[in-house]
Design a protein around this motif. Structure first.
Motif, PDB file in Angstrom:
ATOM      1  N   MET A  91       0.855  -1.173   0.000  1.00  0.00           N
ATOM      2  CA  MET A  91       0.000   0.000   0.000  1.00  0.00           C
ATOM      3  C   MET A  91       0.896   1.230   0.000  1.00  0.00           C
ATOM      4  O   MET A  91       1.964   1.222   0.577  1.00  0.00           O
ATOM      5  CB  MET A  91      -0.892  -0.019   1.237  1.00  0.00           C
ATOM      6  N   ASN A  92       0.417   2.295  -0.633  1.00  0.00           N
ATOM      7  CA  ASN A  92       1.200   3.519  -0.615  1.00  0.00           C
ATOM      8  C   ASN A  92       0.401   4.651  -0.008  1.00  0.00           C
ATOM      9  O   ASN A  92      -0.796   4.534   0.222  1.00  0.00           O
ATOM     10  CB  ASN A  92       1.708   3.874  -2.015  1.00  0.00           C
ATOM     11  N   GLN A  93       1.091   5.767   0.225  1.00  0.00           N
ATOM     12  CA  GLN A  93       0.448   6.871   0.919  1.00  0.00           C
ATOM     13  C   GLN A  93      -0.691   7.478   0.105  1.00  0.00           C
ATOM     14  O   GLN A  93      -1.643   7.983   0.683  1.00  0.00           O
ATOM     15  CB  GLN A  93       1.468   7.950   1.274  1.00  0.00           C
ATOM     16  N   GLU A  94      -0.624   7.410  -1.214  1.00  0.00           N
ATOM     17  CA  GLU A  94      -1.715   7.937  -2.021  1.00  0.00           C
ATOM     18  C   GLU A  94      -3.015   7.181  -1.748  1.00  0.00           C
ATOM     19  O   GLU A  94      -4.091   7.728  -1.853  1.00  0.00           O
ATOM     20  CB  GLU A  94      -1.378   7.866  -3.518  1.00  0.00           C
ATOM     21  N   GLU A  95      -2.907   5.908  -1.403  1.00  0.00           N
ATOM     22  CA  GLU A  95      -4.086   5.110  -1.106  1.00  0.00           C
ATOM     23  C   GLU A  95      -4.568   5.315   0.328  1.00  0.00           C
ATOM     24  O   GLU A  95      -5.706   5.022   0.641  1.00  0.00           O
ATOM     25  CB  GLU A  95      -3.773   3.625  -1.299  1.00  0.00           C
ATOM     26  N   LEU A  96      -3.695   5.801   1.194  1.00  0.00           N
ATOM     27  CA  LEU A  96      -4.003   5.916   2.614  1.00  0.00           C
ATOM     28  C   LEU A  96      -3.917   7.378   3.028  1.00  0.00           C
ATOM     29  O   LEU A  96      -2.839   7.940   3.162  1.00  0.00           O
ATOM     30  CB  LEU A  96      -2.994   5.093   3.421  1.00  0.00           C
ATOM     31  N   LYS A  97      -5.055   8.027   3.220  1.00  0.00           N
ATOM     32  CA  LYS A  97      -5.068   9.428   3.594  1.00  0.00           C
ATOM     33  C   LYS A  97      -6.024   9.602   4.746  1.00  0.00           C
ATOM     34  O   LYS A  97      -7.101   9.010   4.742  1.00  0.00           O
ATOM     35  CB  LYS A  97      -5.504  10.292   2.421  1.00  0.00           C
ATOM     36  N   PRO A  98      -5.733  10.427   5.730  1.00  0.00           N
ATOM     37  CA  PRO A  98      -4.461  11.092   5.955  1.00  0.00           C
ATOM     38  C   PRO A  98      -3.459  10.178   6.642  1.00  0.00           C
ATOM     39  O   PRO A  98      -3.822   9.103   7.102  1.00  0.00           O
ATOM     40  CB  PRO A  98      -4.828  12.263   6.852  1.00  0.00           C
ATOM     41  N   PHE A  99      -2.235  10.626   6.737  1.00  0.00           N
ATOM     42  CA  PHE A  99      -1.157   9.860   7.359  1.00  0.00           C
ATOM     43  C   PHE A  99      -1.002  10.324   8.805  1.00  0.00           C
ATOM     44  O   PHE A  99      -0.903  11.511   9.069  1.00  0.00           O
ATOM     45  CB  PHE A  99       0.144  10.091   6.599  1.00  0.00           C
ATOM     46  N   PHE A 100      -0.969   9.383   9.753  1.00  0.00           N
ATOM     47  CA  PHE A 100      -0.769   9.695  11.159  1.00  0.00           C
ATOM     48  C   PHE A 100       0.484   8.979  11.655  1.00  0.00           C
ATOM     49  O   PHE A 100       0.715   7.830  11.288  1.00  0.00           O
ATOM     50  CB  PHE A 100      -1.973   9.252  11.997  1.00  0.00           C
ATOM     51  N   PRO A 101       1.292   9.628  12.489  1.00  0.00           N
ATOM     52  CA  PRO A 101       2.489   8.962  13.024  1.00  0.00           C
ATOM     53  C   PRO A 101       2.115   7.813  13.956  1.00  0.00           C
ATOM     54  O   PRO A 101       0.990   7.734  14.439  1.00  0.00           O
ATOM     55  CB  PRO A 101       3.216  10.080  13.778  1.00  0.00           C
ATOM     56  N   ALA A 102       3.072   6.934  14.203  1.00  0.00           N
ATOM     57  CA  ALA A 102       2.843   5.795  15.102  1.00  0.00           C
ATOM     58  C   ALA A 102       2.480   6.298  16.492  1.00  0.00           C
ATOM     59  O   ALA A 102       3.094   7.223  17.007  1.00  0.00           O
ATOM     60  CB  ALA A 102       4.082   4.911  15.154  1.00  0.00           C
TER      61      ALA A 102
ATOM     62  N   ASP B 212      -4.382 -10.613   7.272  1.00  0.00           N
ATOM     63  CA  ASP B 212      -5.436  -9.636   7.008  1.00  0.00           C
ATOM     64  C   ASP B 212      -4.847  -8.378   6.370  1.00  0.00           C
ATOM     65  O   ASP B 212      -3.719  -7.984   6.647  1.00  0.00           O
ATOM     66  CB  ASP B 212      -6.190  -9.308   8.298  1.00  0.00           C
ATOM     67  N   VAL B 213      -5.629  -7.745   5.522  1.00  0.00           N
ATOM     68  CA  VAL B 213      -5.159  -6.658   4.669  1.00  0.00           C
ATOM     69  C   VAL B 213      -5.323  -5.295   5.346  1.00  0.00           C
ATOM     70  O   VAL B 213      -6.355  -5.021   5.962  1.00  0.00           O
ATOM     71  CB  VAL B 213      -5.939  -6.673   3.335  1.00  0.00           C
ATOM     72  N   LEU B 214      -4.305  -4.449   5.195  1.00  0.00           N
ATOM     73  CA  LEU B 214      -4.384  -3.058   5.621  1.00  0.00           C
ATOM     74  C   LEU B 214      -5.268  -2.310   4.625  1.00  0.00           C
ATOM     75  O   LEU B 214      -5.015  -2.328   3.427  1.00  0.00           O
ATOM     76  CB  LEU B 214      -2.982  -2.446   5.661  1.00  0.00           C
ATOM     77  N   LYS B 215      -6.318  -1.679   5.121  1.00  0.00           N
ATOM     78  CA  LYS B 215      -7.274  -0.972   4.266  1.00  0.00           C
ATOM     79  C   LYS B 215      -6.919   0.512   4.174  1.00  0.00           C
ATOM     80  O   LYS B 215      -6.213   1.048   5.027  1.00  0.00           O
ATOM     81  CB  LYS B 215      -8.693  -1.119   4.830  1.00  0.00           C
ATOM     82  N   PRO B 216      -7.439   1.218   3.165  1.00  0.00           N
ATOM     83  CA  PRO B 216      -7.130   2.645   3.005  1.00  0.00           C
ATOM     84  C   PRO B 216      -7.557   3.531   4.177  1.00  0.00           C
ATOM     85  O   PRO B 216      -7.074   4.644   4.304  1.00  0.00           O
ATOM     86  CB  PRO B 216      -7.885   3.027   1.723  1.00  0.00           C
ATOM     87  N   ASP B 217      -8.438   3.045   5.055  1.00  0.00           N
ATOM     88  CA  ASP B 217      -8.819   3.848   6.217  1.00  0.00           C
ATOM     89  C   ASP B 217      -7.798   3.752   7.347  1.00  0.00           C
ATOM     90  O   ASP B 217      -7.973   4.340   8.406  1.00  0.00           O
ATOM     91  CB  ASP B 217     -10.204   3.469   6.725  1.00  0.00           C
TER      92      ASP B 217
END
Length: 122
Positions: A1-12, A80-85
């Motif tokens: 997965m890339n950041q374009e698919e996952l918005k917004p980005f939050f730190p750990a 299990d898959v990491l989803k865009p949310d």
């Protein structure tokens, strides 16, 4: 997965007082997921963990680690898959487990050569 698919980005969001070595890191059938063994904070025994790799828009990688056991009933979530949310949904009960969402408790991971380390909070 890339950041374009996952918005917004939050730190750990997981807190770590000292670096934790991740042992026996192995590839899975998915390019963005690894598994390994580590003693996570608030535990005393090594356990299986999942490392998710996100490709950032600048081409660098962001790694996050969580226990491979769903906190609900202990199902193995390593497939299990990491989803865009920003969540992984347990295949057993569909419980969301935050990895990149606002309230995540995933641990930041750094990679040095072939060694993966859960990074101490700055």
């Amino acid at each position: 997965m890339n950041q374009e698919e996952l918005k917004p980005f939050f730190p750990a969001g997981g807190n770590v007082d000292e670096n934790i070595d991740i042992l026996d890191v192995q590839a899975t059938s998915r390019d963005d997921v690894l598994v390994g063994m580590a003693v996570l904070p608030l535990t005393t025994a090594q356990q299986k963990i999942v490392i998710y790799q996100l490709t950032l828009s600048n081409g660098e990688y962001d790694y996050r680690a969580i226990s491979a056991s769903c906190p609900h009933q202990g199902a193995d979530i390593s497939r299990d898959v990491l989803k865009p949310d920003g969540n992984v949904y347990c295949s057993l009960h569909r419980r969301p487990i935050c990895i990149y969402s606002k309230f995540n408790q995933a641990y930041a991971v750094v990679k040095h050569d072939e060694q993966y380390i859960i990074a101490k909070n700055s």
